[in-house]
Scaffold this motif. Structure first.
Motif, PDB file in Angstrom:
ATOM      1  N   ALA A 161      50.133  -3.130 104.969  1.00 57.29           N
ATOM      2  CA  ALA A 161      50.612  -3.587 103.666  1.00 57.29           C
ATOM      3  C   ALA A 161      52.118  -3.835 103.675  1.00 57.29           C
ATOM      4  CB  ALA A 161      50.246  -2.567 102.586  1.00 57.29           C
ATOM      5  N   ALA A 162      52.871  -2.881 104.201  1.00 57.98           N
ATOM      6  CA  ALA A 162      54.326  -3.046 104.235  1.00 57.98           C
ATOM      7  C   ALA A 162      54.729  -4.155 105.195  1.00 57.98           C
ATOM      8  CB  ALA A 162      54.993  -1.733 104.623  1.00 57.98           C
ATOM      9  N   ALA A 165      54.218  -7.397 103.435  1.00 59.27           N
ATOM     10  CA  ALA A 165      55.222  -7.591 102.389  1.00 59.27           C
ATOM     11  C   ALA A 165      56.534  -8.063 102.995  1.00 59.27           C
ATOM     12  CB  ALA A 165      55.426  -6.287 101.613  1.00 59.27           C
ATOM     13  N   GLU A 169      57.128 -12.230 102.207  1.00 60.99           N
ATOM     14  CA  GLU A 169      58.221 -12.517 101.279  1.00 60.99           C
ATOM     15  C   GLU A 169      59.485 -12.954 102.003  1.00 60.99           C
ATOM     16  OE1 GLU A 169      57.372  -9.987  97.269  1.00 60.99           O
ATOM     17  OE2 GLU A 169      58.651  -9.043  98.776  1.00 60.99           O
TER      18      GLU A 169
END
Length: 263
Positions: A161-162, A165, A169
């Motif tokens: 998940a990190a 991200a 982004e």
């Protein structure tokens, strides 16, 4: 190490500690092909040095590293073959050398730590950063994803998940957020980064080096998943008859500081 005025990887030694410095003046320590190869060579040499107990990786002049030197991309990554060679034969072996270092490795992070700089830091065992340090992997703006051998270190550190991200982004963010994401071990005032990194290295060096090396091997193996083989169990329990194990118990019972030899 070869002398490269466009960028160097420097190795310094003080007792049982070593400092590896990314140095590319005027370029925020952007990492050239020559520097990636030097990084691999330096860590290969460090791995053979049984007297070392901890390594600190840092950047010169107040920044860790601003990623790979993009000025080289037109020549080094001009086509599909060049892209593969650059990522699989240049970057991957350097990151692997850091990851497989038998000695604990502490990243001393000041200023910019993005792209390839963050990939290097992700392969270290501890990461200590200044409050104003900046992090990110904004390669989506360069039109390419993170290569598999480079992503594996980030995934192992912060999870899927990190990692997504950070990559999707493409933001550059501060140390507080980096710690929340799991990228950092601790954040300290900017003027305390070098001191905190050294103190961490000294605490590590004061412990039993054999235990530290086994902890590194075992954590990497357990993270990979699957049942341990009998040989792997025996590798773990190999410390049982070591001098350091006996010394640690003796010193504790005697109420004195242990004197470890690495044996």
């Amino acid at each position: 190490m070869t002398d490269n005025v466009a960028g160097r990887v420097l190795l310094e030694r003080e007792g049982d500690l070593a400092w590896v410095t990314l140095s590319h003046p005027g370029r925020l320590n952007a990492i050239t092909v020559g520097m990636w190869r030097e990084l691999r060579d330096v860590f290969d040499a460090i791995a053979r040095d049984g007297a070392l107990r901890c390594v600190i990786v840092r950047g010169e002049g107040g920044n860790f590293a601003a990623g790979a030197d993009i000025r080289e991309f037109p020549a080094q990554r001009a086509d599909a073959a060049g892209v593969q060679h650059y990522h699989r034969e240049v970057l991957a072996p350097a990151l692997q050398a850091v990851a497989m270092c038998p000695h604990p490795v502490v990243a001393q992070i000041e200023g910019v730590c993005v792209g390839g700089g963050l990939e290097i830091a992700s392969q270290c065992d501890l990461r200590i950063a200044g409050e104003s340090a900046r992090f990110g992997v904004p390669i989506n703006r360069l039109g390419f994803p993170m290569a598999p051998d480079e992503m594996s270190g980030l995934l192992a550190l912060v999870g899927r998940a990190a990692t997504l991200a950070i990559l999707l982004e493409g933001r550059v963010f501060g140390a507080a957020e980096a710690r929340e994401l799991g990228l950092l071990t601790r954040v300290v005032p900017d003027d305390q980064v070098a001191i905190a990194a050294r103190r961490s290295a000294e605490r590590i060096a004061a412990g039993a080096p054999l235990a530290a090396r086994i902890n590194k091997r075992l954590s990497r193996r357990l993270a990979a998943g699957g049942a341990l083989t009998e040989d792997e169990y025996q590798d773990y329990f190999s410390y049982a008859d070591s001098r350091d194990h006996k010394e640690g118990v003796r010193a504790f019972l005697a109420g004195v500081d242990p004197s470890f030899s690495g044996d």
